[in-house]
Scaffold this active site. Structure first.
Site, short mmCIF file in Angstrom:
data_model
loop_
_atom_site.label_atom_id
_atom_site.label_comp_id
_atom_site.label_asym_id
_atom_site.label_seq_id
_atom_site.Cartn_x
_atom_site.Cartn_y
_atom_site.Cartn_z
N LYS A 1 19.58 74.22 16.29
CA LYS A 1 17.58 73.70 17.02
C LYS A 1 17.94 72.87 17.82
CE LYS A 1 13.94 71.44 14.29
NZ LYS A 1 13.15 70.74 15.53
N TYR B 1 22.62 85.87 49.50
CA TYR B 1 21.54 85.96 48.62
C TYR B 1 20.80 85.73 49.48
CZ TYR B 1 18.29 85.51 44.43
OH TYR B 1 17.85 84.80 43.88
#
Length: 693
Positions: free
Chosen positions: A123, A38
């Site tokens: 939530k 990467y």
């Protein structure tokens, strides 16, 4: 280039490939290539964009962090208001039934009509945000603000790796994704560890840390805080075929590459909502992030439109929070945990108490100062809270229930040596945190010590990243930095995501690191308060490692800019036999550097002067400017203070320029710096008021 003669085509290919790997790593948590591969792709893209600036695009992964700090956050008016959701006051199951009753009444449904279909979601305890994409590219991110007007925080949101800079697939002309920026608990703990290590203020909870990061003027600060994101809704859109249900909308957003929480469920009637609420309550302590309840939404979008809004809240949605989470129990004892940076954290051992749905037996006491401030003593009855709605914390004692005068807890008296490795425990005069001094040896600090040792500015072992270090330590293959130089191909090739080629590359990088400099080696040891500049000063002053090892605090304070605090840290580090043992093992492993006699007093045109560099210089990188200054006897610092002699300011100079002006520090541009290095005299066109035109 081997595959593409056309740099533009290669850059586009690299951007797409890196974006796929980022999505797999940060969103799906399924890495697809080794870290070293990467890094190679990323550097190749950087090189192409540096050679061809015209190919730079706003959605390039190289552009996540950059630019100067903003003078202020600009207001943004939301085309579709970001409204809040009503909170159900009854936290029991009856609260769910109350919501369902209101919905059915508003829709005119009777007892004989079918149950309403809902989507249940979590939530999140974070910061609401709106992401505006135009033709698939992120063009703006804004906070909720008052619902009508928020603040433009695009510069900070671009640093969040989970948020795509370009949507996957065929994107609409305009789409505003609404969601929550939050901080995972493990990332929050790591951030606070770094804050303590640097002597900075720690954050109270993940929400405060996330909200503070998003509203920074300097994106580099936000980039250092590990933020995450979940989408849960939609704002303005054009050219987008709105799905029929809320559940389908989230599926569509996920297909665009936007992170969507997996904990969501479609059900009919109140009983399904109650079951979801209870299931999440049992699971919430295992979640990697904070929540303070669940959210219920009518699933069908046409019914949402029919229900509409009341007092700026949707009738079709409600937040159902969990009950308050404080209880009283007895403090049975105080233990200590050693963190990855060596910090000793006192932990309350509690008589089991049921708080907010889970049984709590341990809670953090933070540090000695907090214990003293709260006056918590073993045997006390104490108030226990699940701080941040998750992490158990002792709020304080119930003094009216204290019996007699129990002794106060003293961490250093109870733990003069590290409970993990037996090294000495030390605490600076003005520091709240006590630390294990066995940084190179202590098992609790292994991962952090190895990552620092292998860092680019230390031993520069390319390919040795977080994931690999974690595997090496967890498998007991590497215990100290010296063990890196004993690694073989067989031990590495069997690790996850580490084939034979990657293993060979890593071994080559380790072999290359044997040839280093004394300054890099000193910095790599990870001595507290010894940064790059101090490591160079130590190497320059003593000339050899043996001379440094033999130095006492008095001798160390003879080094320029090494005061009593830093001298004490260095002396304590080398006074710990475990650390010296690892240093000798590293020397025996064949690490080499040039040594010489102790340095004579610095000479050169700017000898003894301290510089700070800010902004972008016309022809010199910061590293090049730093090397030039040091070659002429000067020193480069990272921050402006009364001790700063010159600020070297380039384009887009930030807050350092303002501070230098306030302190009356001489300011020069690149040309002024070159003249100063050549003659030792400041150019008359440079002054304390600013950069010359």
């Amino acid at each position: 280039m081997p595959l593409f003669a056309d740099a533009a085509a290669r850059a586009a290919t690299l951007r797409a490939e890196i974006a796929r790997h980022n999505h797999a790593y940060y969103v799906l948590d399924t890495p697809t290539i080794p870290d070293a591969e990467y890094d190679r792709l990323f550097r190749e893209l950087q090189d192409i964009e540096a050679a061809h600036p015209e190919l730079l695009t706003p959605d390039s992964p190289t552009q996540r962090v950059g630019g100067a700090p903003l003078p202020e956050l600009v207001p943004v008016r939301h085309a579709v208001p970001m409204l809040s959701i009503r909170t159900e006051t009854d936290t029991t199951a009856q609260g769910v039934r109350n919501f369902d009753t209101r919905v059915r009444n508003a829709l005119g449904l009777g007892d004989g009509d079918p149950a309403v279909e809902y989507l249940s979601e979590l939530k999140f305890d974070g910061l609401a945000i709106s992401l505006r994409y135009e033709h698939g590219v992120l063009v703006r991110a804004a906070t909720r603000g008052d619902g009508e007007t928020g603040e433009d925080v695009t510069h900070n949101v671009r640093t969040i790796q989970q948020i795509p800079l370009r949507l996957h697939g065929a994107a609409p002309a305009v789409i505003e994704v609404r969601g929550e920026i939050y901080m995972r608990r493990d990332d929050f703990e790591a951030l606070n560890n770094r804050q303590r290590e640097a002597g900075d203020k720690v954050f109270v909870n993940p929400r405060n840390a996330a909200a503070g990061a998003v509203r920074q003027l300097d994106p580099r600060i936000a980039a250092r805080r590990p933020l995450s994101f979940f989408a849960y809704g939609l704002g303005e859109h054009a050219g987008f075929d709105l799905p029929a249900t809320q559940a389908e909308l989230l599926t569509r957003l996920a297909a665009f590459g936007v992170p969507v929480c997996e904990h969501r469920e479609v059900s009919s009637g109140p009983e399904g909502l109650i079951a979801f609420h209870d299931r999440i309550a049992a699971l919430r302590n295992e979640l990697p992030y904070d929540i303070d309840g669940v959210v219920y939404k009518v699933n069908r979008v046409d019914l949402q439109r029919e229900l509409g809004f009341v007092t700026r809240e949707p009738r079709w949605a409600v937040a159902h929070k969990y009950p308050a989470q404080e209880e009283i129990t007895r403090l049975a004892g105080i233990d200590v945990q050693v963190g990855r940076t060596g910090a000793l954290t006192p932990v309350a051992r509690l008589e089991p108490v049921f708080v907010g749905g889970v049984t709590v037996t341990n809670a953090t006491l933070h540090n000695q100062d907090e214990i003293d401030r709260k006056d918590v003593r073993v045997g006390d009855w104490v108030i226990v809270r699940r701080a941040g709605d998750v992490i158990p914390e002792v709020v304080g004692p119930v003094l009216e229930r204290r019996v007699g005068e129990p002794p106060r807890f003293n961490l250093l008296a109870s733990y003069p040596t590290c409970p993990v490795c037996g090294s000495h425990v030390v605490r600076g005069e003005d520091e709240a945190v006590a630390r294990c001094s066995g940084g190179l040896f202590c098992p609790a600090q292994r991962k952090q010590a190895l990552l620092h040792f292998a860092g680019r500015r230390a031993m520069d072992i390319e390919g040795l990243g977080d994931k690999l270090v974690e595997q090496l330590v967890d498998a007991s293959i590497v215990k100290t930095p010296a063990d890196l130089y004993k690694l073989g191909i067989l031990a590495l090739a069997n690790l996850e995501r580490m084939g034979e080629k990657s293993a060979q590359n890593l071994l080559a990088a380790i072999e290359k690191s044997r040839n280093t400099t004394l300054a890099r080696f000193i910095f790599a040891l990870g001595i507290r308060n010894v940064g790059e500049a101090t490591a160079k000063d130590l190497a320059r002053h003593f000339g050899s490692l043996d001379a440094l090892l033999a130095a006492d605090e008095g001798a160390l304070q003879q080094v320029p800019d090494v005061g009593p605090v830093v001298a004490k840290c260095i002396a304590e580090f080398f006074a710990e036999a475990h650390n010296v043992e690892v240093v000798e093992q590293l020397r025996a492993a064949g690490l080499r550097w040039e040594e010489g006699a102790p340095a004579a007093p610095a000479s050169g045109s700017v000898a003894g002067l301290t510089f700070v560099i800010t902004g972008t210089l016309p022809t010199l990188s910061r590293d090049e400017a730093k090397a030039l200054i040091e070659a002429h006897g000067g020193k480069v610092s990272g921050s402006v203070s009364k001790k700063t002699d010159y600020l070297v300011a380039g384009a887009e100079a930030g807050s350092k320029l303002a501070k230098a002006q306030d302190l009356g520090v001489d300011i020069v541009d690149e040309d002024g710096l070159r003249r100063l290095l050549e003659s030792g005299e400041q150019s008359p066109i440079n002054n304390k008021d600013g950069v010359p035109e």
